[in-house]
Scaffold this motif. Structure first.
Motif, PDB file in Angstrom:
ATOM      1  N   ARG A 279       0.816  -1.211   0.000  1.00 61.20           N
ATOM      2  CA  ARG A 279       0.000   0.000   0.000  1.00 61.20           C
ATOM      3  C   ARG A 279       0.849   1.260   0.000  1.00 61.20           C
ATOM      4  NH1 ARG A 279      -2.432  -3.239   4.050  1.00 61.20           N
ATOM      5  NH2 ARG A 279      -1.634  -1.849   5.671  1.00 61.20           N
ATOM      6  N   HIS A 280       1.881   1.311   0.816  1.00 57.42           N
ATOM      7  CA  HIS A 280       2.650   2.542   0.944  1.00 57.42           C
ATOM      8  C   HIS A 280       3.643   2.748  -0.196  1.00 57.42           C
ATOM      9  CE1 HIS A 280       1.372   4.396   4.767  1.00 57.42           C
ATOM     10  NE2 HIS A 280       0.853   3.203   4.936  1.00 57.42           N
ATOM     11  N   LYS A 281       4.102   1.683  -0.807  1.00 56.52           N
ATOM     12  CA  LYS A 281       4.890   1.870  -2.024  1.00 56.52           C
ATOM     13  C   LYS A 281       4.005   2.461  -3.116  1.00 56.52           C
ATOM     14  CE  LYS A 281       8.664  -1.457  -1.580  1.00 56.52           C
ATOM     15  NZ  LYS A 281       9.380  -2.604  -2.203  1.00 56.52           N
ATOM     16  N   GLY A 282       2.733   2.040  -3.124  1.00 55.49           N
ATOM     17  CA  GLY A 282       1.804   2.631  -4.084  1.00 55.49           C
ATOM     18  C   GLY A 282       1.651   4.120  -3.864  1.00 55.49           C
ATOM     19  N   LYS A 283       1.474   4.522  -2.613  1.00 50.59           N
ATOM     20  CA  LYS A 283       1.340   5.950  -2.296  1.00 50.59           C
ATOM     21  C   LYS A 283       2.598   6.719  -2.717  1.00 50.59           C
ATOM     22  CE  LYS A 283      -0.756   7.419   1.418  1.00 50.59           C
ATOM     23  NZ  LYS A 283      -1.152   7.797   2.791  1.00 50.59           N
ATOM     24  N   THR A 284       3.760   6.135  -2.457  1.00 55.57           N
ATOM     25  CA  THR A 284       5.025   6.800  -2.776  1.00 55.57           C
ATOM     26  C   THR A 284       5.238   6.913  -4.282  1.00 55.57           C
ATOM     27  OG1 THR A 284       6.022   5.953  -0.731  1.00 55.57           O
ATOM     28  CG2 THR A 284       7.521   6.724  -2.440  1.00 55.57           C
ATOM     29  N   LEU A 285       5.011   5.822  -5.005  1.00 54.76           N
ATOM     30  CA  LEU A 285       5.247   5.843  -6.441  1.00 54.76           C
ATOM     31  C   LEU A 285       4.248   6.726  -7.166  1.00 54.76           C
ATOM     32  CD1 LEU A 285       6.228   2.115  -6.937  1.00 54.76           C
ATOM     33  CD2 LEU A 285       7.665   4.088  -7.459  1.00 54.76           C
ATOM     34  N   LYS A 286       2.996   6.770  -6.695  1.00 55.93           N
ATOM     35  CA  LYS A 286       2.017   7.681  -7.298  1.00 55.93           C
ATOM     36  C   LYS A 286       2.439   9.136  -7.069  1.00 55.93           C
ATOM     37  CE  LYS A 286      -1.381   4.778  -8.611  1.00 55.93           C
ATOM     38  NZ  LYS A 286      -2.054   4.716  -9.919  1.00 55.93           N
ATOM     39  N   ALA A 287       3.035   9.411  -5.916  1.00 56.24           N
ATOM     40  CA  ALA A 287       3.499  10.768  -5.634  1.00 56.24           C
ATOM     41  C   ALA A 287       4.662  11.150  -6.548  1.00 56.24           C
ATOM     42  CB  ALA A 287       3.921  10.890  -4.174  1.00 56.24           C
ATOM     43  N   LEU A 288       5.537  10.193  -6.847  1.00 64.13           N
ATOM     44  CA  LEU A 288       6.720  10.481  -7.647  1.00 64.13           C
ATOM     45  C   LEU A 288       6.438  10.468  -9.146  1.00 64.13           C
ATOM     46  CD1 LEU A 288       9.314   8.298  -5.696  1.00 64.13           C
ATOM     47  CD2 LEU A 288       9.236  10.794  -5.752  1.00 64.13           C
ATOM     48  N   MET A 289       5.559   9.565  -9.582  1.00 65.20           N
ATOM     49  CA  MET A 289       5.334   9.381 -11.018  1.00 65.20           C
ATOM     50  C   MET A 289       4.062  10.047 -11.517  1.00 65.20           C
ATOM     51  SD  MET A 289       6.461   5.394 -11.529  1.00 65.20           S
ATOM     52  CE  MET A 289       6.342   5.528 -13.316  1.00 65.20           C
ATOM     53  N   GLY A 290       3.177  10.416 -10.604  1.00 69.04           N
ATOM     54  CA  GLY A 290       1.910  11.014 -11.006  1.00 69.04           C
ATOM     55  C   GLY A 290       0.750  10.161 -10.540  1.00 69.04           C
ATOM     56  N   PRO A 291      -0.385  10.776 -10.196  1.00 67.01           N
ATOM     57  CA  PRO A 291      -1.502  10.050  -9.596  1.00 67.01           C
ATOM     58  C   PRO A 291      -2.178   9.054 -10.517  1.00 67.01           C
ATOM     59  CG  PRO A 291      -2.137  12.304 -10.103  1.00 67.01           C
ATOM     60  CD  PRO A 291      -0.654  12.215 -10.327  1.00 67.01           C
ATOM     61  N   SER A 292      -1.918   9.143 -11.827  1.00 70.45           N
ATOM     62  CA  SER A 292      -2.514   8.197 -12.769  1.00 70.45           C
ATOM     63  C   SER A 292      -1.507   7.174 -13.272  1.00 70.45           C
ATOM     64  CB  SER A 292      -3.122   8.951 -13.963  1.00 70.45           C
ATOM     65  OG  SER A 292      -4.156   9.820 -13.548  1.00 70.45           O
ATOM     66  N   ALA A 293      -0.311   7.162 -12.707  1.00 77.61           N
ATOM     67  CA  ALA A 293       0.714   6.221 -13.136  1.00 77.61           C
ATOM     68  C   ALA A 293       0.291   4.789 -12.833  1.00 77.61           C
ATOM     69  CB  ALA A 293       2.043   6.531 -12.447  1.00 77.61           C
ATOM     70  N   ALA A 294       0.660   3.868 -13.710  1.00 77.88           N
ATOM     71  CA  ALA A 294       0.328   2.461 -13.512  1.00 77.88           C
ATOM     72  C   ALA A 294       1.236   1.873 -12.436  1.00 77.88           C
ATOM     73  CB  ALA A 294       0.488   1.701 -14.826  1.00 77.88           C
TER      74      ALA A 294
END
Length: 234
Positions: free
Chosen positions: A121-136
């Motif tokens: 869950r938290h890697k998802g939050k981190t990667l969405k923050a870095l790559m953009g909220p619509s990133a796969a």
């Protein structure tokens, strides 16, 4: 060339033109000739490489191998998407944090061998923050989550689900991933729910919270004007 003992393989110098050309040829074969839909580039040390001292490469400096890594990944990405604009390019640096320099050259980020559902869950939050909220973002194999079956943590944060079950027999009974009738019922339930909601097509609304480790833990996905709220009180 760098020996990677755990993988029983060698890594080639990404700053050497022949390495790039050879890899581009493989991409054309995989995507163009064989028709694969994408590539998962997996392994240790994807974030960096060792300096190259091979005189045959004619480097001005040994560090040119290090500086050429992102150019190498860019060549892979551009070659694959030139053949198929919808090709999936996934980089998995095996349990380590991502290099931000590699983000432009992948369009599918996995949780990279998580050790718990919390990490999913938290890697998802981190990667969405870095790559953009619509990133796969993929939660990685569900077998790496709590109890090896926590699809909810992946589905709830709008991530892409995956599994590495084996069937009809398990080649490694010690670490069994065999798809039993009981597991098949559970897998069908969650895969059907995932397909019904398709939350990865939504937008992860991480900006609604201004702290990294919120309690209760909360995730929000917006899709088609609706908000899905995932709350964990533990």
């Amino acid at each position: 060339m760098q020996n990677i003992s755990w993988w029983n393989s060698f890594y080639l110098c990404p700053g050497y033109a022949k390495t790039v050309e050879h890899t581009q040829g493989l991409i054309k074969k995989f995507i163009g000739d064989w028709g694969f839909a994408g590539l998962k580039i997996d392994g240790q040390h994807l974030n960096n490489v060792a300096p190259c001292f091979n005189p045959a490469h004619h480097h001005a400096r040994p560090e040119e191998s290090v500086e050429g890594l992102q150019t190498f990944f860019r060549a892979i990405y551009q070659t694959a998407t030139a053949i198929d604009p919808d090709a999936v390019l996934e980089l998995c640096p095996c349990g380590t944090a991502y290099s931000a320099f590699n983000f432009p050259y992948m369009n599918h980020a996995p949780a990279s061998d998580p050790e718990s559902s919390w990490q999913v869950r938290h890697k998802g939050k981190t990667l969405k923050a870095l790559m953009g909220p619509s990133a796969a973002y993929a939660g990685d194999h569900v077998e790496l989550s709590d109890h090896h079956d926590d699809f909810a943590s992946t589905v709830g944060v709008g991530a892409i689900i995956s599994t590495k079950f084996t069937w009809p027999v398990d080649p490694k009974p010690k670490d069994s991933f065999l798809l039993t009738p009981e597991k098949e019922r559970e897998w069908r339930h969650w895969i059907a729910l995932y397909k019904e909601r398709m939350l990865p097509l939504g937008t992860y609304r991480g900006e609604l919270y201004d702290i990294g480790f919120d309690k209760p833990e909360t995730h929000v996905v917006e899709k088609s004007g609706n908000f899905l709220l995932c709350v964990l009180c533990a």
